[in-house]
Design a protein around this motif. Structure first.
Motif, short mmCIF file in Angstrom:
data_model
loop_
_atom_site.label_atom_id
_atom_site.label_comp_id
_atom_site.label_asym_id
_atom_site.label_seq_id
_atom_site.Cartn_x
_atom_site.Cartn_y
_atom_site.Cartn_z
N GLU A 335 2.73 54.07 45.64
CA GLU A 335 2.47 54.71 44.34
C GLU A 335 3.57 55.71 43.98
N ALA A 336 3.99 56.49 44.96
CA ALA A 336 5.05 57.49 44.71
C ALA A 336 6.33 56.81 44.23
N ALA A 337 6.66 55.69 44.86
CA ALA A 337 7.87 54.96 44.48
C ALA A 337 7.72 54.35 43.09
N ALA A 338 6.54 53.81 42.78
CA ALA A 338 6.31 53.17 41.48
C ALA A 338 6.40 54.17 40.35
N PHE A 339 5.85 55.38 40.53
CA PHE A 339 5.86 56.39 39.48
C PHE A 339 7.19 57.16 39.43
N ALA A 340 8.04 56.93 40.41
CA ALA A 340 9.37 57.57 40.39
C ALA A 340 10.36 56.78 39.54
N LEU A 341 10.04 55.49 39.27
CA LEU A 341 10.93 54.66 38.46
C LEU A 341 10.93 55.16 37.02
N GLU A 342 12.10 55.30 36.42
CA GLU A 342 12.20 55.96 35.11
C GLU A 342 12.21 54.97 33.94
N GLN A 343 12.91 53.83 34.09
CA GLN A 343 13.07 52.90 32.99
C GLN A 343 12.43 51.55 33.34
N VAL A 344 11.84 50.92 32.33
CA VAL A 344 11.31 49.57 32.51
C VAL A 344 12.46 48.67 32.97
N GLY A 345 12.22 47.89 34.01
CA GLY A 345 13.25 47.02 34.58
C GLY A 345 13.89 47.60 35.82
N ASP A 346 13.71 48.92 36.07
CA ASP A 346 14.26 49.54 37.28
C ASP A 346 13.55 49.00 38.51
N THR A 347 14.27 48.93 39.63
CA THR A 347 13.68 48.52 40.90
C THR A 347 13.88 49.63 41.92
N SER A 348 12.96 49.69 42.86
CA SER A 348 13.01 50.72 43.89
C SER A 348 13.85 50.29 45.07
N GLU A 349 14.08 51.24 45.97
CA GLU A 349 14.61 50.88 47.28
C GLU A 349 13.47 50.25 48.08
N VAL A 350 13.75 49.86 49.32
CA VAL A 350 12.69 49.32 50.18
C VAL A 350 11.70 50.44 50.50
N VAL A 351 10.42 50.18 50.25
CA VAL A 351 9.35 51.17 50.45
C VAL A 351 8.39 50.65 51.52
N LYS A 352 8.13 51.50 52.54
CA LYS A 352 7.22 51.08 53.60
C LYS A 352 5.81 51.59 53.31
N SER A 353 4.82 50.71 53.48
CA SER A 353 3.41 51.09 53.38
C SER A 353 2.71 50.58 54.63
N GLU A 354 1.39 50.76 54.69
CA GLU A 354 0.65 50.27 55.86
C GLU A 354 0.62 48.75 55.91
N PHE A 355 0.97 48.09 54.77
CA PHE A 355 0.93 46.62 54.72
C PHE A 355 2.26 45.98 55.06
N GLY A 356 3.35 46.73 54.83
CA GLY A 356 4.66 46.15 55.10
C GLY A 356 5.73 46.85 54.29
N HIS A 358 8.04 46.92 50.77
CA HIS A 358 7.96 46.50 49.37
C HIS A 358 9.27 46.76 48.65
N ILE A 359 9.53 45.90 47.65
CA ILE A 359 10.54 46.17 46.62
C ILE A 359 9.76 46.16 45.31
N ILE A 360 9.85 47.23 44.54
CA ILE A 360 8.99 47.41 43.37
C ILE A 360 9.83 47.39 42.10
N LYS A 361 9.33 46.67 41.08
CA LYS A 361 10.02 46.61 39.78
C LYS A 361 9.07 47.11 38.71
N LEU A 362 9.52 48.05 37.88
CA LEU A 362 8.70 48.59 36.80
C LEU A 362 8.72 47.64 35.61
N LEU A 363 7.51 47.19 35.21
CA LEU A 363 7.40 46.24 34.11
C LEU A 363 6.98 46.89 32.79
#
Length: 633
Positions: A335-356, A358-363
């Motif tokens: 969630e922190a990584a998803a809400f840190a993205l500023e512009q639609v289309g931006d992607t995050s760095e690799v984010v670790k969660s309890e599931f594995g 993630h690479i996140i893209k803001l739509l």
């Protein structure tokens, strides 16, 4: 709850009145020191009294515990004249044991620090809200239990020091692997049994009870047949919920409040993202995620990568897209990584969660905005009604409290001042109290000697932060012995059943004697419409439908070859059963418990040994103590 009310006690006039009240309490206190209570204690342990009030409280608690344990069967158990007497005796002996333990704790110098008490209270789930300690919940739970907030820490300290003493015994006990193995084999042991149930009911018609027997039993057990003490109360109830029902809001009040407080009714920001997930259990999961990120950054299609490589195959089929979500819903790091993205289309760095990984893209982003009035008007109306009801509540509370104190021998004027009505409860006992009157905080006042004898208004009793009452005892009936005529039907049935049970036991003894001699009793059983059950295999872990039968079966000696061992059991429903043990089935010699089972069994042995040592300590303390049980005047 009473902050607003207390504001009225800050003026000069109120302080003068308070000074007079304090002086009167001081003088009353001096009188209390000069005088002494004439009530005999229930017990005296090494010079320390156990009051009859302590005994009564312990008895009521024990009675409630037994009632909860047995549910609907409790009425039948409580009908036994000796029940109350035995329960009261048990409660008193428990109090004596606790007093002896506390005295031993003082001698040994065991202590629990204030910080330990605070940490223990904060960690109790009963006092938590959303996983954190909540002071309002803490006070509310204590209030509902009839415990003063200043009393509870000391009660907890006492309990923790007692457990500290028990822990000292527990930590000094050891168990051997051979003992654990022996317990394991006993638990795994099975026994083949059958039983013959003999109902008591058919014997009821064969016995009778004379008037002389009834009278003799009554005279010997008169103290067991008591009408409990009862009170009749006048009371005034002030309930915020009832006040809310009579409140009507002015036209436009909701809209005006909405306009003035729009900031409080904003819908939170929502986001829609897509993600690629690499399962945390996959080999070189983090490196695989970094490789996928490199492809995304190189311009590869995110949706295609999600479809082909994401461990979240459900979202992967849709290009990795997830539903709309707001903060506080997803994994915190995701969630922190998803809400840190500023512009639609931006992607995050690799984010670790309890599931594995993630690479996140803001739509898409839906900014926070004020909710329409139509969506929140019911909530606003409820808030306004609550606020108005609380204003009325505090006003009535102050008038009720002041007038009940100023005119202490009547509730009428206090009720009139607060615009409420005086109500009557009718006679009730502690056991028959219902609703608010069953709360410990109300019972303590209703059955207090001072309130009863002086027939004055009680202080304001806080049931909840939004519900209070003032009570006054108008009638009192002390505990008194029931007449023979009142208990005659109950006694007759009881004595008749006792005689029938004796007859059933005699019949069972005769049958067992014949069976031991090898007599064929088939015809006799058929005539009596009785029969043995089929052979059943039971174990200590699976006792079957009759635990009391299983307990007896596992005390019987192992039968020799072609031998049957018999015993007689009284069932929980009062009937009699002849139990036959035909065979003992031992666990295979090469069967051994697992390490976990061995550890659990060892702990069980240590706990049992610690309890035995603790009981031995209590017996030693009792033997050395001076304990007396004064008779009530």
């Amino acid at each position: 709850m009473l902050d607003k009310f207390r504001e009225g006690a800050q003026g000069p006039a109120a302080k003068i009145i308070l000074g007079v009240v304090i002086l009167s309490f001081a003088l009353a206190g001096v009188g209390g020191y000069l005088g002494s209570s004439t009530e005999e204690p229930a017990a005296v342990v090494n010079g320390e009294d156990i009051s009859r009030q302590e005994l009564e409280t312990a008895y009521q608690q024990e009675r409630s515990r037994v009632e909860q344990q047995y549910g609907e069967s409790f009425a039948a158990i409580a009908a036994d004249p000796s029940f109350a007497q035995q329960l009261r005796s048990n409660a008193l002996q428990k109090l004596v044991s606790e007093r002896l333990t506390d005295q031993a704790i003082d001698e040994l110098g065991l202590r629990v620090s204030d910080e330990q008490i605070k940490n223990s209270i904060r960690s109790m789930p009963e006092f938590q809200r959303d996983g954190k300690f909540d002071n309002d919940t803490y006070l509310a739970v204590l209030r509902q239990s009839g415990i003063q907030a200043e009393q509870f820490p000391e009660m907890l300290r006492q309990d923790m020091t007692r457990r500290q003493l028990l822990q000292a015994y527990l930590s000094s006990e050891i168990s051997l692997p051979s003992e654990a193995l022996q317990i394991y084999r006993l638990q795994a042991q099975q026994r083949e049994v059958r039983q013959l149930n003999i109902a008591v009911t058919p014997f009821l018609d064969k016995v009778s009870v004379s008037e002389q027997e009834l009278d003799e039993y009554y005279q010997e057990n008169k103290d067991a047949f008591q009408h409990p003490e009862q009170v009749n109360l006048e009371y005034v109830l002030l309930d915020k919920a009832a006040l809310s029902e009579g409140i009507t809001l002015e036209e436009g009040a909701v809209a005006a409040y909405y306009e003035a407080n729009q900031a409080n009714y904003k819908a939170p920001e929502k986001r829609r993202v897509a993600h690629i997930l690499v399962d945390i259990n996959q080999d070189d999961a983090e490196q695989a995620a970094q490789d996928l990120l490199a492809k995304v950054q190189a311009g590869d299609d995110f949706a295609e990568l999600a479809k082909n490589f994401s461990s979240d195959t459900f979202s992967g089929e849709n290009g990795g897209e997830l539903d709309w979500f707001e903060q506080g819903v997803m994994d915190p790091d995701f969630e922190a990584a998803a809400f840190a993205l500023e512009q639609v289309g931006d992607t995050s760095e690799v984010v670790k969660s309890e599931f594995g990984y993630h690479i996140i893209k803001l739509l898409e982003v839906e900014a926070d905005a004020a909710a329409p009035l139509a969506d929140v008007e019911d909530k606003i109306a409820a808030t306004l009604k609550h606020d108005q009801a609380m204003e009325v509540f505090y006003d009535k509370l102050q008038k009720l409290s002041e007038t009940a104190f100023e005119v202490p021998d009547s509730l009428t004027e206090a009720a009139d001042a607060a615009g409420l009505k005086v109500q009557q409860t009718g006679l009730f006992s502690r056991a028959t109290a219902e609703g608010e009157f069953a709360e410990q905080v109300v019972l303590a006042q209703a059955f207090s000697e001072s309130l009863r004898e002086e027939q004055l208004n009680s202080e304001v009793i806080e049931l909840t932060p939004e519900k209070v009452m003032v009570i006054r005892v108008t009638d009192y009936k002390p505990q008194q012995v029931k007449t023979l005529d009142e208990v005659k039907p109950e006694l007759e049935l009881r004595l008749q059943r006792e005689k029938a049970l004796t007859a059933a036991n005699d019949y069972a003894d005769a049958l067992m004697a014949k069976l031991a001699q090898g007599v064929d009793v088939t015809a006799e059983l058929e005539e009596a419409q009785l029969s043995f059950t089929e052979l059943t295999t039971v174990s200590r872990m699976d006792p079957g439908a009759s635990p009391e039968v299983a307990r007896t079966v596992f005390t019987l000696a192992k039968p020799k070859e072609n031998e049957i061992v018999r015993s007689k059991v009284t069932l929980m429903n009062g009937d009699v059963s002849i139990v036959e043990l035909h065979k003992v089935i031992e666990v295979a010699a090469d069967t051994v418990p697992s390490d976990t089972e061995t550890s659990q069994l060892s702990q069980f042995i240590q706990n049992t040994q610690a309890d035995t040592s603790y009981q031995a300590l209590l017996k030693l303390l009792q033997a050395r103590a001076e304990i007396s049980y004064p008779k009530a005047e």
